[in-house]
Enzyme design. Structure first.
Site, PDB file in Angstrom:
ATOM      1  N   SER A   1      49.134  30.821  10.437  1.00  0.00           N
ATOM      2  CA  SER A   1      50.347  31.240  11.159  1.00  0.00           C
ATOM      3  C   SER A   1      51.556  30.753  10.367  1.00  0.00           C
ATOM      4  O   SER A   1      51.470  29.759   9.632  1.00  0.00           O
ATOM      5  CB  SER A   1      50.358  30.592  12.546  1.00  0.00           C
ATOM      6  OG  SER A   1      51.632  30.636  13.125  1.00  0.00           O
TER       7      SER A   1
ATOM      8  N   TYR B   1      49.681  23.167  18.080  1.00  0.00           N
ATOM      9  CA  TYR B   1      49.266  24.474  17.541  1.00  0.00           C
ATOM     10  C   TYR B   1      49.648  24.568  16.056  1.00  0.00           C
ATOM     11  O   TYR B   1      48.819  24.959  15.219  1.00  0.00           O
ATOM     12  CB  TYR B   1      49.940  25.601  18.348  1.00  0.00           C
ATOM     13  CG  TYR B   1      49.717  26.973  17.773  1.00  0.00           C
ATOM     14  CD1 TYR B   1      48.511  27.644  17.998  1.00  0.00           C
ATOM     15  CD2 TYR B   1      50.688  27.600  16.989  1.00  0.00           C
ATOM     16  CE1 TYR B   1      48.295  28.911  17.451  1.00  0.00           C
ATOM     17  CE2 TYR B   1      50.474  28.858  16.449  1.00  0.00           C
ATOM     18  CZ  TYR B   1      49.274  29.506  16.690  1.00  0.00           C
ATOM     19  OH  TYR B   1      49.053  30.756  16.136  1.00  0.00           O
TER      20      TYR B   1
END
Ligand SMILES: NC(=O)c1ccc[n+]([C@@H]2O[C@H](COP(=O)([O-])OP(=O)(O)OC[C@H]3O[C@@H](n4cnc5c(N)ncnc54)[C@H](OP(=O)(O)O)[C@@H]3O)[C@@H](O)[C@H]2O)c1
Length: 251
Positions: A140, A154
């Site tokens: 990501s 995350y």
């Protein structure tokens, strides 16, 4: 040339759309996730358009580590070979550290990092046995710098999984037959960000458009790619190098 591609987390969002787009390109598919009814629907949808494709489906919870090895070995045996494995299963739960949200942060860490480690081990076991293969890690943009509040954990998991592949890239440097790709998606519409309206987030692109950029980078066997490239490739430089007082105001 038809190749076999294993995709985890193929029951929704980016994983399901990668399956559709890889099938359009003529690849066979090994699909897994927990929601197998979704995988069966996706299989029927793809086969209606591409009746010659071969698609195998297995139930898999990536937190069941023994099952990860069993399912990957089973797919490899069923197809004789796995040409590419896309490690995509993940979730985005989280809470600011030290605010009582350990359970959400632990769940995200276990699924996104330890689960991805199990998938990487299982994929590399198959690739070493067949002396080659293309490993793709869906990381990501959040991997590029420590992020605050609900996404701190995350972001750390996405940085961790990117490093697994960077380590393998160094280990296998110069060995033919192996490929390693790390994808850094920006905001792409999916179940994970269902609550975020496109109007609220001007940088969010449709699932089809975002995944087309992912599939293009994968097919070119890019070592790493921010996807879609605009605005994320230039923004990656800002994310990595902006002084903290400026960076804090941007996020
Ligand atoms: N969308 C974005 O903007 C974006 C941006 C950057 C990175 N990503 C990454 O892209 C990947 C895919 O996310 P998405 O956006 O497509 O979200 P999504 O629509 O929520 O899809 C997540 C997928 O992961 C699977 N999954 C979750 N936990 C699992 C578990 N324990 N075992 C097996 N499969 C599991 C889900 O399948 P089941 O629930 O059926 O098991 C589902 O297929 C994630 O790794 C995410 O971090 C997404």
């Amino acid at each position: 040339m038809t190749t076999t591609i294993l995709i985890t987390g193929a029951s929704s969002g980016l994983g399901a759309e990668m399956a559709r787009q890889f099938a359009d390109l003529g690849h066979d598919l090994a699909l897994c996730a927990r929601r197998t009814e979704r995988l069966d629907e996706l299989t029927a949808e793809i086969l209606a358009v591409h009746p010659d494709r071969r698609i195998e489906v297995r139930a898999l919870d990536v937190n069941d580590h023994d099952a990860v090895f069993t399912v990957f070995r089973d797919f490899a045996a069923a197809f004789d070979r796995l040409d590419r494995v896309v490690i995509n299963a993940g979730l985005g739960k989280g809470a600011p550290l030290g605010t009582g949200g350990f359970e959400a942060n632990r769940e995200t860490s276990m699924t996104n990092f330890v689960g991805a480690l199990a998938q990487t081990e299982a994929a590399m076991e198959v690739f070493r046995a067949q002396q080659g293969g293309h490993l793709v890690m869906v990381s990501s943009m959040s991997a590029l710098r420590g992020l605050p509040k609900a996404v701190t954990t995350y972001a750390a998991t996405t940085a961790g999984v990117a490093h697994l592949v960077e380590g393998l890239r160094t280990e296998f440097y110069g060995k033919s037959g192996y490929g390693f790709t790390v994808l850094y998606p920006g905001y792409i519409a999916s179940e994970m960000n269902d609550g975020v309206e496109a109007a609220e987030n001007k940088m969010m692109v449709s699932t089809e458009k975002g995944v087309a950029a992912m599939v293009s980078a994968i097919e070119k066997k890019r070592g790493s790619a921010c996807v879609p490239p605009l605005p994320w490739a230039p923004l990656s430089v800002v994310m990595k190098h902006a002084p903290l007082p400026i960076f804090r105001r941007l996020i």
